[in-house]
Design a protein around this motif. Structure first.
Motif, PDB file in Angstrom:
ATOM      1  N   ILE A 249     -29.591   6.336 -40.199  1.00  0.00           N
ATOM      2  CA  ILE A 249     -30.832   6.798 -39.567  1.00  0.00           C
ATOM      3  C   ILE A 249     -30.676   8.251 -39.110  1.00  0.00           C
ATOM      4  O   ILE A 249     -29.680   8.614 -38.502  1.00  0.00           O
ATOM      5  CB  ILE A 249     -31.192   5.902 -38.358  1.00  0.00           C
ATOM      6  N   THR A 250     -31.674   9.059 -39.405  1.00  0.00           N
ATOM      7  CA  THR A 250     -31.685  10.459 -38.955  1.00  0.00           C
ATOM      8  C   THR A 250     -32.790  10.654 -37.928  1.00  0.00           C
ATOM      9  O   THR A 250     -33.814   9.963 -37.954  1.00  0.00           O
ATOM     10  CB  THR A 250     -31.906  11.417 -40.132  1.00  0.00           C
ATOM     11  N   GLN A 251     -32.573  11.599 -37.044  1.00  0.00           N
ATOM     12  CA  GLN A 251     -33.500  11.844 -35.934  1.00  0.00           C
ATOM     13  C   GLN A 251     -34.774  12.532 -36.421  1.00  0.00           C
ATOM     14  O   GLN A 251     -34.726  13.463 -37.223  1.00  0.00           O
ATOM     15  CB  GLN A 251     -32.812  12.703 -34.874  1.00  0.00           C
TER      16      GLN A 251
ATOM     17  N   ASP B 254     -35.770   6.050 -29.410  1.00  0.00           N
ATOM     18  CA  ASP B 254     -36.315   7.363 -29.054  1.00  0.00           C
ATOM     19  C   ASP B 254     -35.713   8.424 -29.975  1.00  0.00           C
ATOM     20  O   ASP B 254     -34.511   8.679 -29.938  1.00  0.00           O
ATOM     21  CB  ASP B 254     -35.983   7.669 -27.592  1.00  0.00           C
ATOM     22  N   GLY B 255     -36.560   9.025 -30.815  1.00  0.00           N
ATOM     23  CA  GLY B 255     -36.104  10.088 -31.714  1.00  0.00           C
ATOM     24  C   GLY B 255     -36.664  11.437 -31.343  1.00  0.00           C
ATOM     25  O   GLY B 255     -36.650  12.373 -32.159  1.00  0.00           O
ATOM     26  N   SER B 256     -37.170  11.570 -30.104  1.00  0.00           N
ATOM     27  CA  SER B 256     -37.817  12.819 -29.683  1.00  0.00           C
ATOM     28  C   SER B 256     -36.800  13.955 -29.593  1.00  0.00           C
ATOM     29  O   SER B 256     -35.593  13.738 -29.485  1.00  0.00           O
ATOM     30  CB  SER B 256     -38.504  12.622 -28.335  1.00  0.00           C
ATOM     31  N   SER B 257     -37.298  15.167 -29.612  1.00  0.00           N
ATOM     32  CA  SER B 257     -36.432  16.351 -29.597  1.00  0.00           C
ATOM     33  C   SER B 257     -35.601  16.432 -28.322  1.00  0.00           C
ATOM     34  O   SER B 257     -34.480  16.949 -28.325  1.00  0.00           O
ATOM     35  CB  SER B 257     -37.281  17.617 -29.750  1.00  0.00           C
ATOM     36  N   SER B 258     -36.153  15.935 -27.208  1.00  0.00           N
ATOM     37  CA  SER B 258     -35.475  16.076 -25.921  1.00  0.00           C
ATOM     38  C   SER B 258     -34.170  15.296 -25.843  1.00  0.00           C
ATOM     39  O   SER B 258     -33.313  15.585 -25.007  1.00  0.00           O
ATOM     40  CB  SER B 258     -36.398  15.608 -24.788  1.00  0.00           C
ATOM     41  N   ILE B 259     -33.995  14.310 -26.694  1.00  0.00           N
ATOM     42  CA  ILE B 259     -32.817  13.449 -26.584  1.00  0.00           C
ATOM     43  C   ILE B 259     -31.549  14.163 -27.064  1.00  0.00           C
ATOM     44  O   ILE B 259     -30.454  13.887 -26.595  1.00  0.00           O
ATOM     45  CB  ILE B 259     -33.038  12.128 -27.358  1.00  0.00           C
ATOM     46  N   GLY B 260     -31.666  15.059 -28.030  1.00  0.00           N
ATOM     47  CA  GLY B 260     -30.496  15.758 -28.545  1.00  0.00           C
ATOM     48  C   GLY B 260     -29.710  14.921 -29.534  1.00  0.00           C
ATOM     49  O   GLY B 260     -29.810  13.695 -29.552  1.00  0.00           O
ATOM     50  N   LYS B 261     -28.913  15.613 -30.361  1.00  0.00           N
ATOM     51  CA  LYS B 261     -28.189  14.927 -31.436  1.00  0.00           C
ATOM     52  C   LYS B 261     -27.086  14.023 -30.896  1.00  0.00           C
ATOM     53  O   LYS B 261     -26.847  12.936 -31.417  1.00  0.00           O
ATOM     54  CB  LYS B 261     -27.604  15.951 -32.399  1.00  0.00           C
ATOM     55  N   ARG B 262     -26.375  14.460 -29.866  1.00  0.00           N
ATOM     56  CA  ARG B 262     -25.256  13.681 -29.339  1.00  0.00           C
ATOM     57  C   ARG B 262     -25.730  12.361 -28.749  1.00  0.00           C
ATOM     58  O   ARG B 262     -25.169  11.297 -29.020  1.00  0.00           O
ATOM     59  CB  ARG B 262     -24.507  14.495 -28.295  1.00  0.00           C
ATOM     60  N   ARG B 263     -26.782  12.422 -27.931  1.00  0.00           N
ATOM     61  CA  ARG B 263     -27.293  11.199 -27.313  1.00  0.00           C
ATOM     62  C   ARG B 263     -27.963  10.299 -28.346  1.00  0.00           C
ATOM     63  O   ARG B 263     -27.955   9.068 -28.206  1.00  0.00           O
ATOM     64  CB  ARG B 263     -28.249  11.560 -26.176  1.00  0.00           C
ATOM     65  N   PHE B 264     -28.540  10.906 -29.394  1.00  0.00           N
ATOM     66  CA  PHE B 264     -29.123  10.095 -30.465  1.00  0.00           C
ATOM     67  C   PHE B 264     -28.031   9.300 -31.173  1.00  0.00           C
ATOM     68  O   PHE B 264     -28.232   8.133 -31.537  1.00  0.00           O
ATOM     69  CB  PHE B 264     -29.863  10.982 -31.466  1.00  0.00           C
ATOM     70  N   ARG B 265     -26.842   9.911 -31.350  1.00  0.00           N
ATOM     71  CA  ARG B 265     -25.714   9.191 -31.962  1.00  0.00           C
ATOM     72  C   ARG B 265     -25.244   8.043 -31.067  1.00  0.00           C
ATOM     73  O   ARG B 265     -24.889   6.970 -31.551  1.00  0.00           O
ATOM     74  CB  ARG B 265     -24.558  10.157 -32.238  1.00  0.00           C
ATOM     75  N   ILE B 266     -25.245   8.266 -29.750  1.00  0.00           N
ATOM     76  CA  ILE B 266     -24.881   7.191 -28.817  1.00  0.00           C
ATOM     77  C   ILE B 266     -25.876   6.032 -28.951  1.00  0.00           C
ATOM     78  O   ILE B 266     -25.492   4.849 -28.937  1.00  0.00           O
ATOM     79  CB  ILE B 266     -24.850   7.723 -27.369  1.00  0.00           C
ATOM     80  N   GLN B 267     -27.145   6.375 -29.083  1.00  0.00           N
ATOM     81  CA  GLN B 267     -28.199   5.360 -29.238  1.00  0.00           C
ATOM     82  C   GLN B 267     -27.975   4.549 -30.515  1.00  0.00           C
ATOM     83  O   GLN B 267     -28.097   3.313 -30.510  1.00  0.00           O
ATOM     84  CB  GLN B 267     -29.569   6.044 -29.266  1.00  0.00           C
ATOM     85  N   LYS B 268     -27.621   5.205 -31.607  1.00  0.00           N
ATOM     86  CA  LYS B 268     -27.359   4.505 -32.869  1.00  0.00           C
ATOM     87  C   LYS B 268     -26.139   3.592 -32.755  1.00  0.00           C
ATOM     88  O   LYS B 268     -26.138   2.477 -33.281  1.00  0.00           O
ATOM     89  CB  LYS B 268     -27.162   5.505 -34.010  1.00  0.00           C
ATOM     90  N   GLN B 269     -25.090   4.066 -32.074  1.00  0.00           N
ATOM     91  CA  GLN B 269     -23.908   3.241 -31.898  1.00  0.00           C
ATOM     92  C   GLN B 269     -24.235   1.996 -31.073  1.00  0.00           C
ATOM     93  O   GLN B 269     -23.744   0.896 -31.347  1.00  0.00           O
ATOM     94  CB  GLN B 269     -22.795   4.039 -31.208  1.00  0.00           C
ATOM     95  N   PHE B 270     -25.097   2.166 -30.079  1.00  0.00           N
ATOM     96  CA  PHE B 270     -25.540   1.040 -29.259  1.00  0.00           C
ATOM     97  C   PHE B 270     -26.260   0.016 -30.134  1.00  0.00           C
ATOM     98  O   PHE B 270     -26.014  -1.198 -30.023  1.00  0.00           O
ATOM     99  CB  PHE B 270     -26.464   1.553 -28.154  1.00  0.00           C
ATOM    100  N   LEU B 271     -27.116   0.476 -31.030  1.00  0.00           N
ATOM    101  CA  LEU B 271     -27.828  -0.425 -31.937  1.00  0.00           C
ATOM    102  C   LEU B 271     -26.869  -1.156 -32.864  1.00  0.00           C
ATOM    103  O   LEU B 271     -27.014  -2.364 -33.098  1.00  0.00           O
ATOM    104  CB  LEU B 271     -28.849   0.359 -32.777  1.00  0.00           C
TER     105      LEU B 271
END
Length: 629
Positions: free
Chosen positions: A314-316, A250-267
């Motif tokens: 990866i960038t959001q 999920d790269g949507s705007s609602s996720i925010g940068k911090r949670r996007f980083r958590i998602q990448k770390q999970f991957l």
């Protein structure tokens, strides 16, 4: 005078005997003391690799906790020297996770090391390595002296430094240190040390003296220790988890940068845990927002290290959370041969959603499942009560996943708890036996049986034919999204016994076959093929493989060539099974090319059962030879 001399001699002899007895007693006492000395067993940590220890054979004591996956092990029974010594001991069963003493013996390098799961440790595969070792119980062999202190390859002791210059051995004639007397190198503290003029370096099979290289610790450093990035062994992947995997993030705007980083770390953690490699799992990533885009496909990165590096970059994208559009994109584009899809491996798509999708996912997911893709959903921080009005499909997870049994879905209350799903997800993704939506030879077809019910068959033989049909059907995974089965009986006329959409379970199909009644009449096989094309295969789903299995006991009264050609042109793979008086040349005309793989003849109805495994094998061989999608 003589008496005095004799007395002196006696005294000397007596003194000699006393000293002799005393010496023997002292030696015995010393021997006893030596025997009472205990052998000092060196203790090592879980992360110590066999290649770091120079000794060819040694006994060591391992601590508890070496079952942890971070202590990598390569091979089974015989381990590459890049492995954790204690991790290999647990994998081999010599130790349990509580630790203990082991005997380690170095052996020659192997041309390949096969990974396996044993005793709670997953060992990895490796194509080759220069040195191996085996582990056994700590029973010293007679005549072998074991070191009480180990010699490490990166030892900083003066003795180790002196030994470095002992033997003039090279594997390369270029960039030899002897060609530049007095050349300086650095030790691990950064201080320069001087190579003695005129001395050569013993580096065995290694060559560290290429331009720009640095020799660390002034001692022998294994090649793999110099540059982890370039020289760490690259695994072929875990063969017990051979899946083709797509992550939709999920790269949507609602996720925010911090949670996007958590998602990448999970991957990145997933990539590490999966042991990516060409003989094991392969993984690609698609990011979705307004529109989906592939960051890298199955072919791009074939080891965990490179994959983790790519994930970090990866960038959001931002935008809406159009997960349904992303699933359609993956179904049409991702799992193709050009993108690295391997055909025989299950296809898996894991969709991560922050909250809820901004479009519908049901139809897109249905098409994905029917293409053989196993859909997993991970939802994080779902809609609260006053937000549920914005969710387009309230029950979107159950509408999307491969099965609504809880196996294919995870819900996480907070992004900070996402890491808790890592191990369960990896376990499920690798459980290929439970990936029920995988597109395989046994769950991806519409199979239409065309059964000869003519008078020459007879009631008893007709029941034998039905048993043959049931035995073939039993081999397939039958459901509305897997293999579907239909049946036509024919004489001069034709009758649809049941269509593809009539029964959605194996039990129901087998019961339906049992209930088919014998008709009796003539043998118009050509007309039966045309009827099956119209009444059965006209209603087959576009993405299903279409298989026709025709069973007849005699020559047809009508022409079979044109109907058979029509079936072949419509993509129906036709198997012709003849019994007793069936005409061999007709069977070959009906059968798909090559006829030798699609036509069969039994001289008696009672021998039909013998052809079940052969037909199934041919169906699967043909399926596996074709690229997916």
């Amino acid at each position: 005078m003589g008496t005095v001399v004799l007395t002196m001699k006696a005294s000397v002899i007596e003194m000699f005997l006393v000293l002799l007895v005393t010496g023997i007693h002292s030696n015995k006492e010393m021997t006893k003391k030596i025997k009472r000395l205990k052998f000092n067993v060196p203790q090592i940590n879980c992360d110590v690799k066999a290649g770091k220890i120079i000794n060819p054979e040694f006994i060591v004591k391992c601590p508890a906790g070496c079952q942890d996956p971070k202590y990598h092990v390569y091979g089974t029974d015989v381990y590459a020297s890049y492995s954790s010594v204690c991790g290999a001991a647990v994998h081999s069963g010599v130790l349990d996770n509580s630790g203990g003493k082991i005997l380690v013996r170095k052996v020659a390098g192997q041309s390949g090391y096969k990974g396996s799961y044993s005793n709670g440790v997953q060992s990895l595969s490796l194509p080759r390595w220069r040195e191996s070792f085996i582990v056994s119980e700590s029973k010293p062999q007679k005549g072998v002296t074991y070191p009480s202190a180990l010699t490490y390859s990166s030892s900083k002791s003066p003795a180790a430094k002196a030994d470095l210059w002992s033997t003039p051995t090279y594997t390369s004639s270029q960039n030899r240190p002897g060609a530049n007397p007095g050349v300086q190198r650095q030790d691990s503290s950064g201080a320069a040390f001087q190579k003695p003029v005129g001395a050569d370096v013993s580096l065995g099979e290694m060559d560290f003296w290429k331009p720009g290289s640095v020799l660390l610790d002034a001692g022998f450093v294994p090649k793999e220790e110099l540059s982890t990035q370039s020289l760490e062994p690259v695994s072929l992947g875990d063969p017990n988890c051979k899946v083709d995997l797509s992550f939709l993030i999920d790269g949507s705007s609602s996720i925010g940068k911090r949670r996007f980083r958590i998602q990448k770390q999970f991957l990145a953690d997933i990539a590490q845990a999966l042991d990516i490699g060409p003989a094991g799992p392969l993984m690609g990533v698609v990011q979705y927002g307004d529109n989906p885009a592939t960051h890298f496909n199955l072919r791009t990165h074939t080891n965990s290290r490179d994959l983790k590096t790519a994930i970090e970059k990866i960038t959001q994208r931002g935008g809406l959370a159009n997960a349904g559009r992303a699933i359609s994109f993956v179904t049409k584009n991702f799992f193709s041969k050009a993108n690295g899809n391997r055909g025989g491996s299950p296809n898996v798509a894991v969709v991560l959603v922050d909250g809820w999708p901004t479009d519908k996912v049901e139809e897109a997911s249905r098409l994905a499942r029917e293409s053989g893709i196993n859909i997993f959903f991970i939802t994080i921080e779902g809609a609260v009560e006053n937000e549920k009005q914005y969710v387009l499909e309230p029950n979107f997870v159950n509408k999307a996943v491969c099965r609504t049994n809880g196996f294919y879905s995870f819900h996480v209350q907070s992004w900070f708890g996402l890491h808790k799903t890592l191990q369960p997800l990896v376990k499920r993704v690798c459980d290929t036996e439970r990936l029920a939506c995988s597109k395989t030879c046994l769950n991806s077809a519409d199979i239409g049986f065309v059964i000869d019910g003519s008078s020459s068959v007879g009631t008893g033989n007709f029941r034998t034919v039905l048993q043959f049909v049931a035995n073939l059907s039993r081999e397939f995974e039958i459901s509305d999204t897997d293999t579907r089965v239909g049946a036509v009986q024919y004489t001069y006329e034709q009758r649809l016994e049941f269509g593809f959409d009539k029964y959605s379970s194996k039990a129901d199909v087998l019961n339906a076959i049992k209930r088919v009644g014998y008709w009796s009449g003539g043998t118009s096989t050509g007309a039966a093929i045309s009827y099956a094309l119209e009444q059965l295969f006209q209603k087959s789903k576009p993405n299903k493989r279409k298989l026709m299995i025709l069973i007849t006991d005699g020559r047809s009264y009508d022409d079979v060539r044109i109907p058979a050609l029509a079936a072949h042109l419509k993509g129906v793979i036709t198997y012709a099974v003849g019994v007793a008086w069936a005409a061999q040349e007709e069977l070959e005309v009906i059968a798909t090319h090559p006829a030798r793989d699609h036509s069969f003849f039994a001289d008696d109805f009672d021998n039909l059962y013998q052809y079940v495994p052969r037909i199934i094998r041919n169906i699967c061989t043909e399926f596996n030879s074709q690229p997916r999608n």
